[in-house]
Each structure stands twice: as C-alpha cells, then as structure tokens.
Design a protein around this motif. Structure first.
Motif, PDB file in Angstrom:
ATOM      1  N   MET A  24      24.679   4.219 -35.853  1.00 53.95           N
ATOM      2  CA  MET A  24      24.295   3.776 -37.198  1.00 53.95           C
ATOM      3  C   MET A  24      25.177   2.606 -37.645  1.00 53.95           C
ATOM      4  O   MET A  24      24.683   1.612 -38.183  1.00 53.95           O
ATOM      5  CB  MET A  24      24.409   4.938 -38.179  1.00 53.95           C
ATOM      6  CG  MET A  24      23.746   4.661 -39.502  1.00 53.95           C
ATOM      7  SD  MET A  24      23.816   6.118 -40.544  1.00 53.95           S
ATOM      8  CE  MET A  24      25.536   6.071 -41.020  1.00 53.95           C
ATOM      9  N   ILE A  80      24.142  -0.652 -35.968  1.00 53.18           N
ATOM     10  CA  ILE A  80      23.021  -1.322 -36.654  1.00 53.18           C
ATOM     11  C   ILE A  80      23.538  -1.990 -37.929  1.00 53.18           C
ATOM     12  O   ILE A  80      23.237  -3.149 -38.217  1.00 53.18           O
ATOM     13  CB  ILE A  80      21.916  -0.312 -37.045  1.00 53.18           C
ATOM     14  CG1 ILE A  80      21.440   0.483 -35.836  1.00 53.18           C
ATOM     15  CG2 ILE A  80      20.741  -1.024 -37.695  1.00 53.18           C
ATOM     16  CD1 ILE A  80      20.429   1.559 -36.184  1.00 53.18           C
ATOM     17  N   PHE A 138      17.642   9.058 -31.258  1.00 52.46           N
ATOM     18  CA  PHE A 138      16.943  10.324 -31.002  1.00 52.46           C
ATOM     19  C   PHE A 138      17.377  10.969 -29.689  1.00 52.46           C
ATOM     20  O   PHE A 138      17.077  12.119 -29.430  1.00 52.46           O
ATOM     21  CB  PHE A 138      15.424  10.096 -30.961  1.00 52.46           C
ATOM     22  CG  PHE A 138      14.822   9.845 -32.301  1.00 52.46           C
ATOM     23  CD1 PHE A 138      14.777  10.851 -33.245  1.00 52.46           C
ATOM     24  CD2 PHE A 138      14.311   8.603 -32.627  1.00 52.46           C
ATOM     25  CE1 PHE A 138      14.222  10.620 -34.479  1.00 52.46           C
ATOM     26  CE2 PHE A 138      13.758   8.364 -33.858  1.00 52.46           C
ATOM     27  CZ  PHE A 138      13.714   9.382 -34.790  1.00 52.46           C
ATOM     28  N   PHE A 139      18.048  10.187 -28.839  1.00 50.67           N
ATOM     29  CA  PHE A 139      18.463  10.675 -27.527  1.00 50.67           C
ATOM     30  C   PHE A 139      19.517  11.773 -27.719  1.00 50.67           C
ATOM     31  O   PHE A 139      20.596  11.503 -28.261  1.00 50.67           O
ATOM     32  CB  PHE A 139      19.048   9.481 -26.764  1.00 50.67           C
ATOM     33  CG  PHE A 139      19.098   9.672 -25.286  1.00 50.67           C
ATOM     34  CD1 PHE A 139      17.945   9.923 -24.564  1.00 50.67           C
ATOM     35  CD2 PHE A 139      20.292   9.592 -24.609  1.00 50.67           C
ATOM     36  CE1 PHE A 139      17.989  10.103 -23.197  1.00 50.67           C
ATOM     37  CE2 PHE A 139      20.348   9.766 -23.243  1.00 50.67           C
ATOM     38  CZ  PHE A 139      19.198  10.027 -22.539  1.00 50.67           C
ATOM     39  N   PRO A 140      19.225  13.029 -27.285  1.00 51.12           N
ATOM     40  CA  PRO A 140      20.117  14.144 -27.652  1.00 51.12           C
ATOM     41  C   PRO A 140      21.576  13.921 -27.262  1.00 51.12           C
ATOM     42  O   PRO A 140      22.476  14.216 -28.054  1.00 51.12           O
ATOM     43  CB  PRO A 140      19.522  15.334 -26.893  1.00 51.12           C
ATOM     44  CG  PRO A 140      18.105  14.974 -26.643  1.00 51.12           C
ATOM     45  CD  PRO A 140      18.075  13.490 -26.497  1.00 51.12           C
ATOM     46  N   ALA A 175      17.433  -3.480 -34.434  1.00 49.17           N
ATOM     47  CA  ALA A 175      17.462  -2.325 -35.335  1.00 49.17           C
ATOM     48  C   ALA A 175      16.511  -1.242 -34.845  1.00 49.17           C
ATOM     49  O   ALA A 175      16.870  -0.052 -34.797  1.00 49.17           O
ATOM     50  CB  ALA A 175      17.098  -2.752 -36.753  1.00 49.17           C
ATOM     51  N   ALA A 176      15.288  -1.634 -34.440  1.00 48.28           N
ATOM     52  CA  ALA A 176      14.305  -0.637 -33.999  1.00 48.28           C
ATOM     53  C   ALA A 176      14.768   0.037 -32.715  1.00 48.28           C
ATOM     54  O   ALA A 176      14.682   1.271 -32.586  1.00 48.28           O
ATOM     55  CB  ALA A 176      12.942  -1.301 -33.790  1.00 48.28           C
ATOM     56  N   LEU A 201      23.250  11.188 -26.917  1.00 44.00           N
ATOM     57  CA  LEU A 201      23.893  10.204 -27.795  1.00 44.00           C
ATOM     58  C   LEU A 201      24.035  10.772 -29.208  1.00 44.00           C
ATOM     59  O   LEU A 201      25.042  10.559 -29.878  1.00 44.00           O
ATOM     60  CB  LEU A 201      23.065   8.914 -27.835  1.00 44.00           C
ATOM     61  CG  LEU A 201      23.017   8.109 -26.535  1.00 44.00           C
ATOM     62  CD1 LEU A 201      22.088   6.919 -26.686  1.00 44.00           C
ATOM     63  CD2 LEU A 201      24.409   7.618 -26.147  1.00 44.00           C
ATOM     64  N   THR A 225      17.744   2.379 -33.414  1.00 43.43           N
ATOM     65  CA  THR A 225      17.277   3.545 -34.169  1.00 43.43           C
ATOM     66  C   THR A 225      16.600   4.532 -33.241  1.00 43.43           C
ATOM     67  O   THR A 225      16.800   5.745 -33.351  1.00 43.43           O
ATOM     68  CB  THR A 225      16.283   3.114 -35.264  1.00 43.43           C
ATOM     69  OG1 THR A 225      16.913   2.142 -36.081  1.00 43.43           O
ATOM     70  CG2 THR A 225      15.875   4.288 -36.128  1.00 43.43           C
ATOM     71  N   PHE A 226      15.817   4.014 -32.286  1.00 45.69           N
ATOM     72  CA  PHE A 226      15.164   4.915 -31.334  1.00 45.69           C
ATOM     73  C   PHE A 226      16.185   5.617 -30.448  1.00 45.69           C
ATOM     74  O   PHE A 226      16.051   6.803 -30.144  1.00 45.69           O
ATOM     75  CB  PHE A 226      14.153   4.138 -30.491  1.00 45.69           C
ATOM     76  CG  PHE A 226      13.322   5.024 -29.620  1.00 45.69           C
ATOM     77  CD1 PHE A 226      12.374   5.865 -30.170  1.00 45.69           C
ATOM     78  CD2 PHE A 226      13.509   5.044 -28.248  1.00 45.69           C
ATOM     79  CE1 PHE A 226      11.618   6.708 -29.379  1.00 45.69           C
ATOM     80  CE2 PHE A 226      12.751   5.885 -27.449  1.00 45.69           C
ATOM     81  CZ  PHE A 226      11.807   6.716 -28.012  1.00 45.69           C
ATOM     82  N   MET A 227      17.231   4.876 -30.069  1.00 44.25           N
ATOM     83  CA  MET A 227      18.267   5.480 -29.213  1.00 44.25           C
ATOM     84  C   MET A 227      18.953   6.656 -29.902  1.00 44.25           C
ATOM     85  O   MET A 227      19.482   7.553 -29.237  1.00 44.25           O
ATOM     86  CB  MET A 227      19.308   4.431 -28.816  1.00 44.25           C
ATOM     87  CG  MET A 227      18.871   3.560 -27.649  1.00 44.25           C
ATOM     88  SD  MET A 227      19.950   2.136 -27.452  1.00 44.25           S
ATOM     89  CE  MET A 227      21.446   2.908 -26.861  1.00 44.25           C
TER      90      MET A 227
END
Lengths: 469, 469
Positions: free
Chosen positions: A164, A167, A151-153, A143-144, A155, A147-149
């Motif tokens: 989403m 997850i 933020f990758f513009p 999940a972590a 994606l 979730t971080f991925m």
C-alpha cells in the motif's frame, strides 16, 4: 424515573421531549462514568496497554521536535511532517508489529520513490500535453497491478502494508513531480524523514518495556493447553458426581468453560506468528525460531478442544447411568481424564519455561494405561445384563476420553519436536553449562540454585571475562 | 541439473558460485512464470479482484487531475496531494470497507482538525518559549489518551481507523501550526481535499461493479451450511460402506473435507458483519438488517461442525461392525444423515434466496423421526447377544447423528427467526404483492413469472406511476 415514565403516557410530545432533555445530563454523566470504569478495567487487565499509550505519546512528542527545534526545521522544513505521520502510522503494540510496519514502510518508500523518479525521467521526454497523459497512464498501470498483487495470500500476510505504501509513495512522488521540478530532492527529503520516524518508533518500542509478540504467542499456546488441562482435571469428578446425584454442587464451574476460547483461536495465532517472524534475537528466540511448530501445536490443541466440546455437551444432559455400570468405569474414566489433564498442564509449563516436556511423561503413561484398561474392560464380556440405552451415554463419554488421550499424545509429540527444534534446555543442563563455564574460568563450581539466581550468576561470570585478555 | 550437482562435489567454491550464477536467470524466469500463473489463478478464482484493481487505478488517475488540471491546482495547490493519499488509503475491496474507512477518515479529520485549531488558540496565549512546551504537552496527552482508547473492543471493531486518523490529523495540524500562522486555512484546505478524495473513492466503489460485503456474509453463511449438508448427505453411505467392505472405493471424497473451513470461520464472519453495518440500503438489505442474527446462525453452524469433525474421525478408524448390528441401525442412520444433510441444503438455499425456509421442514421432520426411531430401537432391549466393544463405535456414530439432528434443528430455528426479522418473503408472496400493485393501478394482473422478469415488471409499473398526478 418510574414516576416520570408513568406520567409520560398522559402528556404531550413537548413535555416528553423536555423531560428527556432534563434527564440528558444525568444520562450522559452515567455513560461517562461507565466508560471511565471500562477504561480502568482495560488498563488493569493488561497494564502494558497504558505503557504503550505513554510510549506513543513520547514518540510523537519527540518527533515533533523537527518542528520546534530551529536547526532541524531549517534542515528538513515542511517535510518533517512525514516523520510525525510515520510515527503515528507505524507504532504498534508489539515489537514485531512495529518492526514489520517500519521495515515495510522504509523499503516501500525507497522502492516506490525510486520507481517514481524513473517514471518522471521517462515523462520528461514528452512535451507539455503529452507529459500528464504518459504520467497518468503509468500511474494507472502501476496502481492497478500492485493493488492486484495485494490479493496474493503470501504477500498479504506479511507485506500488505508495504504494498500500500509503495502505491502511495509512487503516486505522490510521480503526481507531484509534474508541478515540482526538484522531485529527486523532495523524494530524498521525505525518505530521510520517514526513516527517522521509523527509527524513533522502533527504538522507543524496543527500549521501553518491549512487548514481544513471539513471547505472547508462546504464552497463548501454553494458556490454551492449560485451559484444556483445567477442564480435563475437573471433568471426570464432575461428570460422575452429576450422573450419581443428578445435580451439581455450587462450586466454581468456570474451569469448565475456559476451553471455549480455544475453539476459535486459529486466526489470532496465525497473525501473531506472522508478526513474530519480524522480531530479531531476544531472550531465547532467534530469527529462525520455529514459529510454524507453535502453530502446529495450536492446531492439535484445537482438535483436542473439539473433542472436549463434545464431552462438555454430556455434562448438560439428563441421564442416569446404572450404578453397576458406573462403578465399573468410574475409576478408569476419572483417571484418564485427570492424568491427561495433568499431562497437558505439564506440557503447557514446558512451553512456558522452554524446558523439555519430560515431566509430562509419567502422566501420559498413566493416562495411556487407563485408556488400555478401559478397552480391556469392554472386551471382558461382562455386559450381558446391561440396558444398552441407559449405558450408551456413559460409554460414549468413556470412549471420547480415550480419543482425548490419543489427541493429547499427538500434542505431546509435537511439543517434543518443537523442544528439539527450538533447543529447549532442561534447568539442570543450563546449570551444568554454567558449571563448565565457571570451570573454564577456574572458579569454584556453583551449588544448584534457582533459575533466576543462576542467570544472575552467569552475568557475574560473564562480566569480568570480558575484561580478561 | 543432475550432472551439474554431481560435479559440484569435486569442484572449488568459485566454480560452484559460477555455476549457481549461470543457473540464476533460468531460476528467476521459472519463479516469474510460477508467480504469473498464481496471479492468473487468483484472478480466475474471483474476477472481482481484477475489477477492483482497475477501479483503484481509475480512482487514482481521476484524483491526480487535481495536479494536472490548472484551475483545480490553482484552487487547492499542494494540498491536492491529500486527495491522492486519501484514495489510496480508503479504497477497499468491499463497499462496507470503503464506506467505513471513508466516513471514519472524514469525521476524524474534521474533529481532529477542529481540536487542533482549538489547542492552537490556547497555545497562542503563551509567549515564544512557552508555546512549543504547551503544544508538546497537549499533543502528548491527547495522543496517549486516544491511543489507549483504541484498545477498547467496541471502538476497535468499527472506529480503529478513525481514532488513528484523529491522532494523525491532530498532531499534523497542531505541530505544523507552530511554524504556519494560517493554520485554520490549511486545516480547511486539507479537509476539503480529503472529503473529495473520500467521495471519489466511495462513488467509484459503489457505482462500478460494487462488492457488497453484506451479500458476501450471507453467501458465506449459506455456503458453510452447504458444506455441512454435503458432508452429511454422503456420510451415512460412506460409513456403512467402509464398515462393510473395510475399504472405500475411489470416488471423489472432497465432500468429506469441505466442512473443515467452517470450524475456524468465526473471525472472518465477525469482520464481515462489522463492515456490513456500514453499508446502506441495497437490494433487500437495509441499515437495520439483522447482521447479528447471521452471526448467530454462523455460531450454531460451527457447533454443528464440531460434531461433524467428531463423526469424521470415525471414518478413519479401523473397526468392523458386527453385521447383525449394522443391519439394525444402517437404515435409520443413513436416513438421519441424509435427511439432515438435505435440510441443511434447503436452509442454505433459503438464506441465499432470502425466502422463508419452509422447504426444509419435511426433511427436518424426517430426520427427527429417524432419530426417534433410533432411540426406540435402543430401548427395545434386543441387545443381549452383542459384543459391547465391537458395537460401541457404530453406536457412538449413531448417537452423534442424533446430536447432529438436534443441532440442525437449532440452526433451522435461528434461520426462522432471521427470516422473520429480515423479512424474507416467499416467491409467491412477492408475485402476489406485484399483482396487488398492478390491481391498484388498474392494470391487468400478471401471470406468475420468474423473479427477474417480476422485478422488471415492478419497475415498469413504478415508472409511469411517478408521473401520475
């Protein structure tokens, strides 16, 4: 109401509250009427919104048959609810939006579910107490990370919804696998119903009055060009009338404000281009349609709009250009403004009809020659008698118009590139192709006709040819 | 790789495919390394992203205890899955986003579920075959109406997610009520778990390193002002160096491009303001914090940025200003540019520190006097010997700088209004208030100190006072 409010000052809080309560139904009714009027206007502005709402209603009613029809319910049981949920979440206004969300959802459910089943297999290697701990740690890590991925513009722009759902599916399946042994079966059932839900949404979205976001983007770009064209066509006349008479007549001035929305159109255009990339072949758009080029035209249009914003600020200034200076520059300025406006209108119509922007060329040439004329006028050295302070605003306007012309040339150039890449074809070319097609079928050549009837003709040739050996 | 590619021309398709396959692991590895590097940079740029990902992981692990802990599972059973689902869907990067989605979800689930239970009661009045038909018609009407309401701009901005969840809950509950008689019980169970999920998400979002979107908006507005200030501080020097030497030195020119992002910041700012409205009291922001005023400052900043875009275009032009003209305007132009830049920097810092923008006043006054100086310079009538064509670009730059000054004054005015409405207080004022508070508690007045220790001091006064009678 006025009487009531004057009375309010002399009465107690209870009387005031009572008056307010008595007035409440009237107020609520007025609010409801206002809301209904706004809704009506919303529908009149774009009737596709009403159609979309009806389409969503139909899709949800259709998908709820999973519950109402016994054989379907016996097959999928409670999992049918995921089809309803999918339709509500996936159905978007445009085909691109629905396809993007649908494909994201299907792929993410498949991959998230598969990973969860794998993790479940790993967790079964541990005993009673260890199992939830291992599951919990794996859920936390995945999940972590995902979730971080998000933020990758790159994606985020196209796969945010998919990540989403990845997850979501992973957590749902792996968490519920702890209490439910038939996790593989459950995951498959959900996958099927989600795929069915996506397909129902996509099919209804495409088959019933589809809204192609690619076409919307094209129209948006063309409309923005038209707004700038409108401004420029009117600007020259308006500016010199103002500087001559000191005031403006009461004509409609809306054409002078239309360009404002162009200034801040960037995000909207980028979102549309991202969604348009999901749309497959339709009309004359393909998978590899150069959407990026439309964005480039949009960027250049905005740069031209910044200059127009500056021009517009000169319309609101009180300044009196000396008549001798005005008479010298009026003709060339009005021509520059008018011709570049016409050129932009022709460019817009070229984008709308997907034809090469050849009809804009004479206007571009005229506005160029007017700009050159202005330069030579300045260099002529006839400016010894002028008051620099009085002349400066008008001279700045004239030199801004020169900038607008060069900005317009850049737009024309980028539309030329777009026309080559997107294979815009002239009306004559289309008709000639039709003639050739008719010739190869040994039919009489068709006389030139309007594009609509031409299209109709192609269909009539095309249909019998299918049945030829 | 070069050798391989030259060989490719003389070999068959199979060899080529084999070569490609052999190179694949290296390529994949390179892609993975590149992706990891980008991820690392993403985390370094804003470490709050890493914290957010960990927070989401913790929240999901926490909520999955509904499945792992026996008493909780016995209480909620399979419905615990809705809590997991809620956390994944509701947890956003900012507090405003999470609160907005959470409140939307809770209210929409409550109202959608209540309506569905009501509809279910109506449907039970009909017999076996009539029931699904009545349910289907009602589902169609409500789904279509609410979908249409989502187009309403005022609702779309803040309640779009809620309206979608309303449709979702209504459809889920009313459709599944057909097969499940204990619909009220089920709806309540789901509502509880969704509320629990929302609260877990909201609490973790607020308690662990919260990201307040209101503060982000404030910083964004201030940073935009700083970018314009940076440009203006450097512009005058840069322009006259260019027009003197014909080329620029190799200094860092990044300050000249920073403003570009301001031009298209509108949508981002509006989204942030919409989310900020969900955030309750924290630091010195309240429910009624004037977010609209920030948007107004943002709009005026953009208008100033359009003028700066125009100024910037003069940096890239080849033009040689005659030395006698340059010497006349250089001082006043550099001063206008420099002082308005400094004023913008002071305004930005006033917004960041939430203090009245008094330190900007001297710079505003200086730039105003420089602008007036330029006007009187133009009116002085010393311009008989000049070549109008050569002088025009520099004169336009100078008059654009006058526009920038007036644009900057508007920004300053709107920040003054903002400071009044949002009750910005000067550092001295805060310290004086502290002194008064200390005096009323019969404590020794505190010597002036930094704001952090001042805050600390207030807390130490405040805490014993709670225990006073």
């Amino acid at each position: 109401m006025d009487i009531a409010s004057t009375n309010f000052e002399n009465v107690g809080p209870f009387t005031r509250a009572w008056e307010w309560l008595k007035a409440l139904p009237v107020k609520l009714w007025a609010m409801a009427v206002e809301f209904a009027n706004k809704m009506k206007k919303l529908g009149q502005d774009d009737p596709r919104r009403i159609v979309h709402s009806l389409k969503v209603g139909v899709a949800i009613s259709l998908v709820s048959l999973f519950y109402y029809v016994r054989p379907l319910f016996d097959r999928f049981g409670e999992n049918g609810i995921w089809a309803v949920l999918t339709v509500v979440l996936v159905f978007e206004f445009s085909v691109g939006g629905t396809l993007g969300k649908g494909l994201n959802r299907m792929l993410a459910t498949l991959s998230g579910g598969a990973l969860a089943v794998g993790v479940d297999q790993v967790a079964t290697l541990f005993d009673g107490t260890g199992q939830p701990i291992v599951l919990g740690i794996l859920v936390f890590i995945i999940a972590a990370t995902v979730t971080f991925m998000r933020f990758f513009p790159a994606l985020k722009a196209r796969y945010d919804y998919g990540l989403m759902i990845f997850i979501l599916t992973f957590c749902l399946v792996s968490v519920s696998s702890y209490k439910d042994d038939e996790v593989l079966d459950m995951a498959c059932q959900r996958l099927y119903t989600i795929i069915i839900g996506c397909f129902i949404a996509i099919i209804i979205c495409i088959c019933v009055c589809p809204v192609w976001i690619g076409e919307n983007l094209q129209n948006q770009i063309a409309n923005n060009l038209e707004k700038l064209g409108n401004f420029l066509e009117g600007f020259g006349r308006e500016y010199f009338r103002l500087s001559e008479e000191g005031h403006s007549t009461d004509d409609d001035k809306s054409f002078l404000h239309g360009y404002k929305s162009v200034l801040t159109s960037k995000d909207k255009e980028e979102t549309m281009a991202n969604l348009a990339r999901w749309e497959f072949w339709h009309y004359r758009f393909g998978f590899r349609h150069p959407w990026n080029r439309y964005l480039k035209v949009g960027t250049l249009t905005r740069q031209c709009a910044y200059k127009i914003e500056d021009l517009n600020s000169y319309l609101n200034r009180e300044s009196q250009t000396p008549p001798e200076f005005r008479s010298k520059i009026q003709a060339t300025c009005t021509k520059k403004s008018m011709e570049s406006g016409k050129a932009l209108m022709e460019l817009a119509s070229a984008i709308k009809t997907m034809t090469p922007p050849s009809s804009a060329k004479p206007h571009i040439a005229k506005s160029e020659s007017a700009a050159k004329g202005f330069k030579s006028l300045l260099q002529a050295g006839l400016w010894e008698e002028i008051d620099f302070f009085e002349v400066l605003p008008a001279a700045t306007v004239a030199s801004l118009l020169v900038d607008v012309v060069s900005s317009m040339e850049k737009i024309a150039e980028s539309i030329n590139e777009l026309a080559t890449l997107a294979r815009y074809e002239s009306a004559e070319h289309i008709i000639e192709e039709e003639k050739e097609a008719a010739g190869s079928l040994h039919l009489q050549p068709i006389p030139p006709c309007s594009s609509t009837s031409g299209e109709h003709h192609v269909i009539t040739i095309d249909q019998p040819s299918r049945y030829l050996p």
